[in-house]
Design a protein around this motif. Structure first.
Motif, PDB file in Angstrom:
ATOM      1  N   ASN B 138       0.841  -1.191   0.000  1.00  0.00           N
ATOM      2  CA  ASN B 138       0.000   0.000   0.000  1.00  0.00           C
ATOM      3  C   ASN B 138       0.882   1.249   0.000  1.00  0.00           C
ATOM      4  N   ASP B 139       0.375   2.291  -0.629  1.00  0.00           N
ATOM      5  CA  ASP B 139       1.140   3.515  -0.779  1.00  0.00           C
ATOM      6  C   ASP B 139       2.407   3.325  -1.626  1.00  0.00           C
ATOM      7  N   THR B 140       2.330   2.463  -2.641  1.00  0.00           N
ATOM      8  CA  THR B 140       3.446   2.374  -3.590  1.00  0.00           C
ATOM      9  C   THR B 140       2.902   2.612  -4.998  1.00  0.00           C
ATOM     10  N   TYR B 141       3.805   3.024  -5.896  1.00  0.00           N
ATOM     11  CA  TYR B 141       3.398   3.188  -7.285  1.00  0.00           C
ATOM     12  C   TYR B 141       3.024   1.839  -7.894  1.00  0.00           C
ATOM     13  N   VAL B 142       3.748   0.794  -7.455  1.00  0.00           N
ATOM     14  CA  VAL B 142       3.574  -0.528  -8.058  1.00  0.00           C
ATOM     15  C   VAL B 142       2.111  -0.960  -8.030  1.00  0.00           C
ATOM     16  N   ILE B 143       1.479  -0.827  -6.856  1.00  0.00           N
ATOM     17  CA  ILE B 143       0.125  -1.348  -6.732  1.00  0.00           C
ATOM     18  C   ILE B 143      -0.854  -0.510  -7.548  1.00  0.00           C
ATOM     19  N   LEU B 144      -0.648   0.815  -7.575  1.00  0.00           N
ATOM     20  CA  LEU B 144      -1.541   1.659  -8.378  1.00  0.00           C
ATOM     21  C   LEU B 144      -1.443   1.292  -9.855  1.00  0.00           C
ATOM     22  N   VAL B 145      -0.200   1.171 -10.333  1.00  0.00           N
ATOM     23  CA  VAL B 145      -0.011   0.843 -11.749  1.00  0.00           C
ATOM     24  C   VAL B 145      -0.616  -0.521 -12.054  1.00  0.00           C
ATOM     25  N   LEU B 146      -0.379  -1.485 -11.157  1.00  0.00           N
ATOM     26  CA  LEU B 146      -0.926  -2.831 -11.362  1.00  0.00           C
ATOM     27  C   LEU B 146      -2.453  -2.797 -11.471  1.00  0.00           C
ATOM     28  N   LEU B 147      -3.086  -2.040 -10.576  1.00  0.00           N
ATOM     29  CA  LEU B 147      -4.545  -1.961 -10.600  1.00  0.00           C
ATOM     30  C   LEU B 147      -5.047  -1.288 -11.873  1.00  0.00           C
ATOM     31  N   TYR B 148      -4.405  -0.201 -12.270  1.00  0.00           N
ATOM     32  CA  TYR B 148      -4.853   0.500 -13.475  1.00  0.00           C
ATOM     33  C   TYR B 148      -4.691  -0.370 -14.705  1.00  0.00           C
ATOM     34  N   VAL B 149      -3.533  -1.042 -14.794  1.00  0.00           N
ATOM     35  CA  VAL B 149      -3.302  -1.902 -15.948  1.00  0.00           C
ATOM     36  C   VAL B 149      -4.346  -3.017 -15.975  1.00  0.00           C
ATOM     37  N   THR B 150      -4.575  -3.644 -14.813  1.00  0.00           N
ATOM     38  CA  THR B 150      -5.526  -4.751 -14.765  1.00  0.00           C
ATOM     39  C   THR B 150      -6.909  -4.337 -15.253  1.00  0.00           C
ATOM     40  N   PHE B 151      -7.353  -3.162 -14.793  1.00  0.00           N
ATOM     41  CA  PHE B 151      -8.714  -2.781 -15.154  1.00  0.00           C
ATOM     42  C   PHE B 151      -8.818  -2.183 -16.552  1.00  0.00           C
ATOM     43  N   GLN B 152      -7.698  -2.033 -17.257  1.00  0.00           N
ATOM     44  CA  GLN B 152      -7.780  -1.567 -18.641  1.00  0.00           C
ATOM     45  C   GLN B 152      -7.331  -2.609 -19.661  1.00  0.00           C
ATOM     46  N   VAL B 153      -6.722  -3.723 -19.222  1.00  0.00           N
ATOM     47  CA  VAL B 153      -6.194  -4.658 -20.233  1.00  0.00           C
ATOM     48  C   VAL B 153      -7.292  -5.219 -21.126  1.00  0.00           C
ATOM     49  N   SER B 154      -8.473  -5.476 -20.584  1.00  0.00           N
ATOM     50  CA  SER B 154      -9.531  -6.059 -21.414  1.00  0.00           C
ATOM     51  C   SER B 154      -9.875  -5.138 -22.565  1.00  0.00           C
ATOM     52  N   ILE B 155     -10.219  -3.906 -22.209  1.00  0.00           N
ATOM     53  CA  ILE B 155     -10.652  -2.964 -23.233  1.00  0.00           C
ATOM     54  C   ILE B 155      -9.523  -2.689 -24.220  1.00  0.00           C
ATOM     55  N   SER B 156      -8.284  -2.588 -23.733  1.00  0.00           N
ATOM     56  CA  SER B 156      -7.166  -2.284 -24.635  1.00  0.00           C
ATOM     57  C   SER B 156      -6.896  -3.448 -25.578  1.00  0.00           C
ATOM     58  N   THR B 157      -7.009  -4.677 -25.060  1.00  0.00           N
ATOM     59  CA  THR B 157      -6.799  -5.827 -25.933  1.00  0.00           C
ATOM     60  C   THR B 157      -7.853  -5.848 -27.045  1.00  0.00           C
ATOM     61  N   MET B 158      -9.101  -5.605 -26.677  1.00  0.00           N
ATOM     62  CA  MET B 158     -10.172  -5.602 -27.685  1.00  0.00           C
ATOM     63  C   MET B 158      -9.949  -4.501 -28.703  1.00  0.00           C
ATOM     64  N   LEU B 159      -9.546  -3.335 -28.199  1.00  0.00           N
ATOM     65  CA  LEU B 159      -9.318  -2.180 -29.073  1.00  0.00           C
ATOM     66  C   LEU B 159      -8.196  -2.480 -30.062  1.00  0.00           C
ATOM     67  N   LEU B 160      -7.081  -2.986 -29.549  1.00  0.00           N
ATOM     68  CA  LEU B 160      -5.933  -3.258 -30.417  1.00  0.00           C
ATOM     69  C   LEU B 160      -6.247  -4.382 -31.402  1.00  0.00           C
ATOM     70  N   LYS B 161      -7.012  -5.363 -30.931  1.00  0.00           N
ATOM     71  CA  LYS B 161      -7.387  -6.443 -31.847  1.00  0.00           C
ATOM     72  C   LYS B 161      -8.222  -5.887 -33.001  1.00  0.00           C
ATOM     73  N   ALA B 162      -9.147  -4.986 -32.675  1.00  0.00           N
ATOM     74  CA  ALA B 162      -9.983  -4.399 -33.722  1.00  0.00           C
ATOM     75  C   ALA B 162      -9.121  -3.649 -34.738  1.00  0.00           C
ATOM     76  N   PHE B 163      -8.121  -2.928 -34.257  1.00  0.00           N
ATOM     77  CA  PHE B 163      -7.242  -2.202 -35.177  1.00  0.00           C
ATOM     78  C   PHE B 163      -6.431  -3.172 -36.033  1.00  0.00           C
ATOM     79  N   LEU B 164      -5.929  -4.248 -35.387  1.00  0.00           N
ATOM     80  CA  LEU B 164      -5.132  -5.236 -36.120  1.00  0.00           C
ATOM     81  C   LEU B 164      -5.959  -5.944 -37.185  1.00  0.00           C
TER      82      LEU B 164
END
Lengths: 309, 281
Positions: B138-164
């Motif tokens: 708690n109170d580290t950059y690591v956990i914030l980045v991990l949480l943000y990445v986790t909650f955006q990977v789905s949408i980003s994967t779908m988005l990039l797949k659509a572009f590909l």
């Protein structure tokens, strides 16, 4: 459901290296699937388990069976937070769709500086919850807020927007509608643009007026998008935390306590992680109930169509 | 037949509706931007002042008195940039795999990717929080980045797949004939062609991590406090009469302007094509 194994061009292009491809294909998915499993799936399962335990941070969990669920369903605060959340979602989704549809239909009538107007209309979705709270706590302020200024100069009494239980609820709905209607516009406006104008010309020749062509052409053709957005926004509305927390903290007197606020208080204020997990389980069940069909639809739309290019 | 006069009045109605909605949507944002350039007593004149001489008093005060705001701003920049880098590193391989390769595992994994996206963020924090505490994350950059990445990977994967998917496979084959292998074909041919998709994914995660309140509120402490959190705290001080509204307005405007710039630059993209944007929550 499109069966991936029957997509012919796949096997034609990379057919010979089929076995090798399979391994690479899986390997490339590892980061995404791994992080999702680690941060969402496993904790999700743990939460499911914890909901049957009495667990406070720093103490050993003790198995209590369905106690947490009994506690919740006998807790009027929890029941009210669900009812309140249902009401909240019903109101905001209705107005989002209604306003989003009207705005999209107005935008179709192309204006000079169209891009500028579109950007202005979309801007609220870019506002962080805490900044939205600053904006609206100022606008709705009892003493110094411009909204009350306008009301009082028009001869109406000032309103306790954020401190009166009923008006506080109205306020969170208003601000939420303000912030989330752009999500509807970015779905409905492009969808409306894809309806060929020849349909409207034909209706015009047949003597249909604007309302008739709206009911017989626009609405039926936009219906699939409207349905998806209704499901999706209902789901999102159920989990709202930041905006309500920064605006009212769930108050006054729990008047704006939605499920997520109840969960926060249970878990992060009273440190009752067992019952907070039970709330979490109930929230997931509600979400899945709403979005079950939507998940399948998304999978087919985004991953099913392997026949591209 | 519709007469010219009727046409004019319909046109007028459209303009009135448009301006009304623009006023409702953008007015509130405009008011705090304008007010951030007013001196405090002008913000609260009984009759709101429409014409005023813009001053930088609030910004000067923010700079001289609230260095913690700028530390939070720095934290937000660090977290947003790191999350963007990781999202690209994680999602490009997955999107490529879904778009160009084949595996029997695609069916369940794509279902999984969409399903976990449905989990409300705040509920994940209940089981995660004790773990985060135990690992002193708690109170580290690591956990914030991990949480943000986790909650955006789905949408980003779908988005990039659509572009590909929109990049013709003939391009890969052509490159292969020209002597590239799969990897060099990807680096020299596909990657440049999917640049708009990568930018879109980066924009989405940036907006998400820059604006996020819930996660930062739960896991960030004194060291990694992000801008939305410090703004909430400043708002609290305003409520107690310990801080001027003007100062919190200027802080809000600094937080808001980069994202607003995105919206104005990319609005065309937002309403044409990335319907996936609608899926972002």
């Amino acid at each position: 459901m499109i069966d991936h194994s029957s997509a012919p061009e796949k096997t034609e292009i990379y057919g010979k290296k089929h076995r090798k491809d399979n391994r690479i294909a899986v390997l490339l998915l590892v980061p995404v699937v791994g992080v999702l499993a680690l941060v969402i799936l496993i904790p999700g399962i743990i939460a499911g388990g914890l909901s049957f335990f009495s667990y406070r941070l720093g103490q050993a969990p003790a198995f209590t069976g369905l106690m947490n669920y009994k506690y919740l369903f006998n807790n009027s605060d929890f029941i009210f937070s669900i009812v309140r959340n249902l009401l909240f979602v019903g109101i905001v989704v209705f107005f989002q769709l209604f306003l989003g549809l009207i705005i999209s239909l107005v935008l179709v009538r192309k204006f000079p500086f169209q891009k500028f107007w579109v950007a202005c209309l979309l801007a609220p979705m870019a506002v962080s919850p805490s900044v939205a709270a600053v904006i609206w706590r100022y606008l709705l302020n009892y003493n110094i807020g411009p909204v009350n200024y306008i009301l009082s100069s028009a001869g109406f009494p000032r309103i306790e927007w954020l401190t009166h239980p009923v008006f506080a609820f109205v306020s969170i709905c208003l601000v939420y509608i303000w912030q989330s209607t752009p999500h509807i516009i970015i779905a409905l406006y492009p969808a409306r643009l894809t309806i060929p104008s020849t349909l409207y010309e034909a209706a015009d020749i047949d003597g249909a007026n604007t309302f008739q062509s709206f009911w017989t052409i626009t609405l039926p053709l936009l219906k699939p998008v409207i349905v998806i957005m209704a499901i999706f926004r209902t789901m999102i509305g159920f989990r709202n935390f930041g905006l309500v927390w920064t605006l009212t903290r769930g108050g006054p007197n729990n008047a704006t306590e939605l499920i997520s606020i109840f969960l926060y208080n249970e878990g992060f204020r009273y440190w009752r992680f067992g019952s907070a997990s039970a709330v979490a389980v109930i929230m997931v069940l509600i979400t899945l109930l709403i979005s079950g069909k939507y998940i399948r639809m998304m999978q087919n739309n985004t991953f099913g169509s392997q026949t591209h290019a | 037949m519709v007469s010219t006069r009727q046409k004019h009045s319909i046109r007028l109605l459209h303009w009135i509706l448009l301006l009304f909605f623009v006023f409702c949507a953008f007015g509130p944002i405009f008011i705090i931007i304008a007010s951030s350039f007013k001196v405090d007593r002008e913000i609260f004149t009984y009759v709101p002042k429409v014409f005023f001489r813009p001053v930088l008093d609030n910004y000067n005060q923010l700079i001289s008195e609230r260095e913690d705001f700028f530390r939070a701003l720095m934290n937000s920049i660090i977290v947003t940039v790191s999350a963007s880098v990781f999202i690209v590193l994680f999602c490009i391989p997955a999107a490529y795999s879904y778009s160009r390769l084949y595996s029997r595992n695609f069916k369940w994994s794509s279902f999984f990717i969409i399903l976990v996206r449905m989990f409300p963020p705040i509920i994940i924090m209940v089981p995660l929080y004790p773990v985060i505490r135990a690992l002193t994350l708690n109170d580290t950059y690591v956990i914030l980045v991990l949480l943000y990445v986790t909650f955006q990977v789905s949408i980003s994967t779908m988005l990039l797949k659509a572009f590909l998917d929109d990049i013709p496979k003939e391009l890969d084959e052509q490159a292969c004939i020209d002597g590239c292998n799969r990897l060099t074909a990807f680096i020299y041919v596909i990657l440049p062609a999917m640049a708009p998709g990568i930018i879109a994914a980066v924009v989405f995660i940036s907006v998400f991590s820059w604006n996020d309140f819930t996660f930062a509120f739960l896991v960030s402490g004194t060291q990694t406090k992000t801008t939305p959190i410090i703004i909430m705290e400043m708002q609290g001080l305003v409520d107690e009469g310990l801080l001027n509204w003007g100062t919190v307005f200027s802080a809000s405007v600094i937080q808001l302007v980069p994202i607003l710039a995105f919206i104005f630059l990319l609005q065309q993209k937002l309403v044409s094509g990335f319907t996936l944007g609608a899926v972002k929550g």
